[in-house]
Every structure is written in structure tokens, then in C-alpha cells.
Motif scaffolding. Structure first.
Motif, PDB file in Angstrom:
ATOM      1  N   ALA A 152      -9.161   5.392  -0.563  1.00 29.29           N
ATOM      2  CA  ALA A 152      -7.791   5.690  -0.148  1.00 29.29           C
ATOM      3  C   ALA A 152      -7.218   6.858  -0.946  1.00 29.29           C
ATOM      4  N   ALA A 153      -7.417   6.852  -2.266  1.00 22.82           N
ATOM      5  CA  ALA A 153      -6.857   7.915  -3.110  1.00 22.82           C
ATOM      6  C   ALA A 153      -7.485   9.258  -2.802  1.00 22.82           C
ATOM      7  N   THR A 154      -8.813   9.296  -2.710  1.00 20.66           N
ATOM      8  CA  THR A 154      -9.475  10.577  -2.418  1.00 20.66           C
ATOM      9  C   THR A 154      -9.163  11.045  -1.005  1.00 20.66           C
ATOM     10  N   GLY A 155      -8.974  10.111  -0.078  1.00 21.87           N
ATOM     11  CA  GLY A 155      -8.604  10.500   1.285  1.00 21.87           C
ATOM     12  C   GLY A 155      -7.245  11.182   1.336  1.00 21.87           C
ATOM     13  N   LEU A 156      -6.267  10.630   0.607  1.00 21.78           N
ATOM     14  CA  LEU A 156      -4.939  11.242   0.548  1.00 21.78           C
ATOM     15  C   LEU A 156      -5.010  12.637  -0.066  1.00 21.78           C
ATOM     16  N   ASP A 216       2.888   7.621 -10.389  1.00 21.76           N
ATOM     17  CA  ASP A 216       3.930   8.048  -9.469  1.00 21.76           C
ATOM     18  C   ASP A 216       4.104   6.956  -8.416  1.00 21.76           C
ATOM     19  N   PRO A 217       5.284   6.313  -8.333  1.00 18.05           N
ATOM     20  CA  PRO A 217       5.436   5.199  -7.386  1.00 18.05           C
ATOM     21  C   PRO A 217       5.143   5.586  -5.943  1.00 18.05           C
ATOM     22  N   ALA A 218       5.551   6.792  -5.533  1.00 17.06           N
ATOM     23  CA  ALA A 218       5.318   7.208  -4.147  1.00 17.06           C
ATOM     24  C   ALA A 218       3.825   7.311  -3.860  1.00 17.06           C
ATOM     25  N   PHE A 219       3.070   7.903  -4.797  1.00 21.29           N
ATOM     26  CA  PHE A 219       1.626   8.028  -4.588  1.00 21.29           C
ATOM     27  C   PHE A 219       0.949   6.661  -4.639  1.00 21.29           C
ATOM     28  N   THR A 220       1.408   5.802  -5.534  1.00 22.34           N
ATOM     29  CA  THR A 220       0.845   4.452  -5.610  1.00 22.34           C
ATOM     30  C   THR A 220       1.057   3.704  -4.302  1.00 22.34           C
ATOM     31  N   GLU A 268      -2.853   3.239   2.448  1.00 16.49           N
ATOM     32  CA  GLU A 268      -4.136   3.705   2.976  1.00 16.49           C
ATOM     33  C   GLU A 268      -5.244   2.679   2.730  1.00 16.49           C
ATOM     34  N   ALA A 269      -5.204   2.022   1.578  1.00 17.60           N
ATOM     35  CA  ALA A 269      -6.230   1.014   1.285  1.00 17.60           C
ATOM     36  C   ALA A 269      -6.166  -0.146   2.277  1.00 17.60           C
ATOM     37  N   PRO A 282      -2.867  -5.541  -8.581  1.00 20.55           N
ATOM     38  CA  PRO A 282      -3.401  -5.850  -9.920  1.00 20.55           C
ATOM     39  C   PRO A 282      -4.585  -4.967 -10.303  1.00 20.55           C
ATOM     40  N   GLU A 283      -5.444  -4.665  -9.340  1.00 17.66           N
ATOM     41  CA  GLU A 283      -6.594  -3.818  -9.673  1.00 17.66           C
ATOM     42  C   GLU A 283      -6.157  -2.390  -9.972  1.00 17.66           C
ATOM     43  N   LEU A 284      -5.160  -1.899  -9.233  1.00 19.95           N
ATOM     44  CA  LEU A 284      -4.646  -0.568  -9.513  1.00 19.95           C
ATOM     45  C   LEU A 284      -3.972  -0.531 -10.884  1.00 19.95           C
TER      46      LEU A 284
END
Length: 470
Positions: free
Chosen positions: A164-168, A8-12, A18-19, A64-66
Motif C-alpha cells: 500500500a505504501a509503495t503503491g501510493l 503524517d496522519p494523512a499519509f497513515t 489502500e491496505a 498496531p502493526e504500523l
């Protein structure tokens, strides 16, 4: 099911934003160029912060890592699912694979549903209790950790991306549902395989199903079988009656085909109702909740970090028109000096340009750049330029303006004063962020009666032909 959120571009974008916030906890990054670029791409403050984060993320390798995580996530999930399915087949083999072909139904039920029931209770508790250990013990957390390790290694940016992902997800109260989507899906697959293996074995091999005890009363098993069989009975599965349950497993006549069939279907119904169906329903529910609430997965713009960034972008915004006079009459356009009073000269003037804009512009011909002047728009500076023009009477004045800035009545007055001391005036709209900015200046010139002034964001179009002739 695997990485829909990651795609999902918005979540990415939110994860990258956040990162970057977590990365800058250890020290701010050099963002001068990123700030200017983000400000030129959009006027929405929150989007400007996101654009800045995306630019910085590209520089330090977050995107790139994502992208590698997106590629590895399905494969890691397949591998994890395979391990769980193999473990489920092992349990099913222990239940129906004994050499004596004797199944203790109570032990079999506890073996197949025990760990499932424990993890399900912990997951349900995690929905209401702020206990992070419940989430980190789930299959979803294991999948996320393995994906991060495989995609980024030990020295990559994986830890900050995971944080960042788990925080969101945690702030939106969606972390249990995200991990649950993976965990329940794996459990559903495992139970489906176990049920298929058990049904195949029970259909084509003969087993003796019974219960055994040393210290419990037989009435306990009667009540337990009746209670456990209530829900499967609603789906049509038979429940052993008291006589079938009370029949001594080793007594003559206690083993009969009808009773064994009832025991086998009761065991299958319990695994289906208490194992497979709850996990399947929770998988679908988790996916539906994540899909319906995905829009709340955004950074908390009230954080001091984001408030500071928003203030920096606000300080970079062009000044708004605060002295507009929409009700005044349109003034007449000055005609300029007659040709007999003009000198064949080009006067280049930078007007109210940003302090960090290079001067003279590199695109100007060397002979013209050597004579180019720049003023800050103050009254004394304007007066000095007008006095100089009154002596020179140049044929053309090229005024260089910042295209992203907004013209006001002070700009209009100065242009009219310039036209009174030259043959023609031209505008070069430098550093234009796009066609909208240029169109805004053209419409302003038309509305103020200065449409005879040619304006362009291209230097070669703004210069008179005599200045660019070889």
C-alpha cells in the motif's frame, strides 16, 4: 529523516485505506457496522471511505502493526547505517592502512567512488525509467523491507502495508525520492566518516601517493587528473600539474613533500566533490520534494473499488429536501383538542424509520413498547393512524423520527394532522449522530411554526413525566 512520512496522519490514513483495498482483493470484509459508523462520523464521501478503512484496519490489526513499524524504523536505519559506515571505514582502511604506506590515487578513487557512482546512476535512471528493479536494489528498499520484517514477522500484515505504501508513492511519482531520502542520507553519513578517517590518517601519518600503469600512456593520467580536479579546484583544492603527474613514482627526487600534499588534497577534494556533496544535496532535495508534494499521497478515488464504496455511502445518505417551499407563508400552529375531549393515554408512533432500526426501541418502558406502532410514511399508513387517533384522542403522541434524516413538507403536514387529534405532540430524535442533527430539527420546527412540539434526542426528555414516573 527515518519515518517522517509514517508519522503524517494523512499519509497513515491513506496507507490503511489502500491496505484495506488490497486485503479485499481476496474477498470483501464484513463492513455493515463500519459503514454505519463511518457514515455517522462525517458527510465527506472520501473521508467516509477512509473512516471505514480505519475501522476495518483496527479489526484486522493494521494500525498496531504500523505503530510497531514506526517504533522499529529508526533502529533499523541506525543498524543499516552502521553497517554501511563500517564498510566505508574498511575501504578507507584499505586505502590508507597498508603497511607500505603507499597509495595508488587512481585505485583509491575508484575504490571509494565506484559503487557510489554506479548506484547513483541507477537511481537517476529510476527517476525517468519505469524499472522497478532500480528501486528494489536501493538502500531505501532494503530499509523498508527490513523494517517490515522486524515489525510484522512473516505472518503479519507487513506485506500488504508495504504494498500500500509503495503503491501510493509510486502513483505520485515519489517512490524514487522516498527511497532516495534514505539511501542518500546513508551514503552522506558514510562519506563523512570516510573523509574524517582519511584526513586524520593523512594529517598524522606519512604516505606516498602516486599512480601506476602497465599498458596506459602517462598522458592519460595527466588529462584524467586535470579533468577530475576541475570541480574540486573551484572549492580551493589544488590540482597536481603535469610535471607532478609525470614524475616517475620510483625515480630519485620524485617524492617531495609539496607534491605529496597536492596529491593528498586532490584525492580528498575528489571524494568530497564527487561523493559527499552530491549525496548531501540529493538528501536535502529528496526531503524537500517529499515535504512539498506530500498532499498528493492519496488513494486514487477513480478506482472501481472506491467508486463502488462511494456509491454505497451515497445510498445511505438521508434524503435531501426536494420539495422545500421557502417562499410560502408560515402557517398557524394547531391548538390541539381541549382537555375535556382527551383520554389519559400515550400513543407512540415510529415514522419513516430506517428498515434496520430495531422496533420497538429497547429503551421504551415495556408497557408503552407493547402498544407502539410504526409506519413507513405512505398515505394509506398515515390515514390509518389518523383514523385511530380520531377515536382515541390521546393526551400525548410521541413520534419517533430518525435524527439523521431531513424533515420535509410531508413531515410537517403529518405533524399538523396529529396535533388536531391529541393534546400535545412530542418528538424523539432517535440515533442522533450529534448536536447538529438535533439543532437542524429544532430550527425546522421553529421555521414551520411548530415550535410548541418538544423535540429531543434523549428518550427521557421526550417522554411526558407521567410516562416515566415510578
Amino acid at each position: 529523516m527515518t519515518n517522517t512520512a509514517l508519522r503524517d496522519p494523512a499519509f497513515t490514513d491513506a496507507v490503511i485505506t489502500e491496505a484495506i483495498r488490497w486485503t479485499e482483493q481476496s474477498g470483501p470484509l464484513d463492513d455493515a457496522q463500519a459503514l454505519r459508523t463511518a457514515a455517522s462520523r462525517t458527510t465527506d464521501p472520501h473521508r467516509q471511505v477512509t473512516e471505514r478503512a480505519l475501522l476495518l484496519g483496527e479489526r484486522i490489526g493494521l494500525q498496531p502493526e504500523l505503530a510497531r513499524a514506526r517504533q522499529w524504523a529508526p533502529w533499523v536505519l541506525i543498524g543499516l547505517s552502521a553497517l554501511i559506515v563500517i564498510a566505508g571505514l574498511g575501504l578507507a582502511g584499505n586505502v590508507v592502512g597498508g603497511g607500505e604506506r603507499h597509495i595508488n590515487v587512481i585505485v583509491a578513487l575508484a575504490s571509494l567512488l565506484g559503487l557510489h557512482a554506479l548506484t547513483l546512476v541507477l537511481w537517476l535512471a529510476g527517476l525517468w525509467l519505469p524499472l522497478g528493479s532500480f528501486s528494489t536494489a536501493s538502500l531505501g528498499w532494503i530499509w523498508l523491507s527490513l523494517t517490515a520484517r522486524v515489525a510484522g514477522g512473516k505472518r503479519g500484515q507487513a506485506p500488504v502495508l508495504v504494498r500500500a505504501a509503495t503503491g501510493l508513492l509510486s502513483r505520485a511519482k515519489l517512490l524514487p525520492w522516498a527511497f532516495g531520502l534514505v539511501s542518500h542520507g546513508i551514503w552522506s553519513l558514510s562519506f563523512a566518516v570516510v573523509l574524517a578517517a582519511m584526513l586524520f590518517a593523512l594529517a598524522f601519518r606519512s604516505y606516498t601517493l602516486s599512480w601506476e600503469t602497465t599498458i596506459l600512456e602517462p598522458e592519460f593520467f595527466v588529462h584524467a587528473v586535470q579533468a577530475l580536479g576541475w570541480a574540486p579546484a573551484k572549492l580551493g583544492f589544488p590540482v597536481p600539474d603535469a610535471a607532478t603527474v609525470m614524475a616517475a613514482p620510483g625515480s630519485p627526487g620524485s617524492v617531495n613533500a609539496a607534491g605529496q600534499r597536492t596529491w593528498a588534497l586532490w584525492l580528498t577534494g575528489c571524494i568530497l566533490v564527487y561523493g559527499f556533496l552530491p549525496r548531501l544535496v540529493l538528501t536535502l532535495l529528496s526531503g524537500a520534494i517529499l515535504h512539498s508534494r506530500r498532499r498528493v499521497l492519496q488513494p486514487d478515488w477513480r478506482e472501481p473499488y472506491y467508486r463502488k464504496l462511494l456509491a454505497r455511502f451515497a445510498a445511505m445518505a438521508p434524503a435531501a429536501i426536494v420539495d422545500a417551499d421557502p417562499g410560502r407563508l408560515r402557517a398557524a400552529t394547531p391548538s390541539g383538542l381541549p382537555a375535556s375531549e382527551l383520554h389519559d393515554a400515550l400513543f407512540v408512533l415510529g415514522f419513516e424509520l430506517p428498515p434496520d432500526m430495531p422496533w420497538p426501541p429497547a429503551a421504551l418502558p415495556a408497557a408503552i413498547a407493547a402498544l407502539a406502532q410504526r409506519i413507513d410514511g405512505s398515505a394509506p399508513a398515515r390515514r390509518a393512524v389518523l383514523d385511530q387517533l380520531a377515536r382515541i384522542h390521546p393526551r400525548t403522541v410521541l413520534m419517533v423520527c430518525h435524527a439523521a434524516s431531513s424533515p420535509d413538507r410531508g413531515t410537517e403536514r403529518f405533524l399538523r394532522e396529529l396535533l388536531a387529534h391529541c393534546g400535545e405532540c412530542r418528538l424523539w430524535l432517535a440515533d442522533s449522530p450529534g448536536a447538529d442533527a438535533t439543532q437542524r430539527w429544532l430550527e425546522w420546527l421553529r421555521d414551520t411554526g411548530l415550535e410548541r412540539i418538544a423535540a429531543s434526542e434523549r428518550l427521557e426528555a421526550a417522554l411526558p413525566e407521567s410516562a416515566i414516573a415510578p
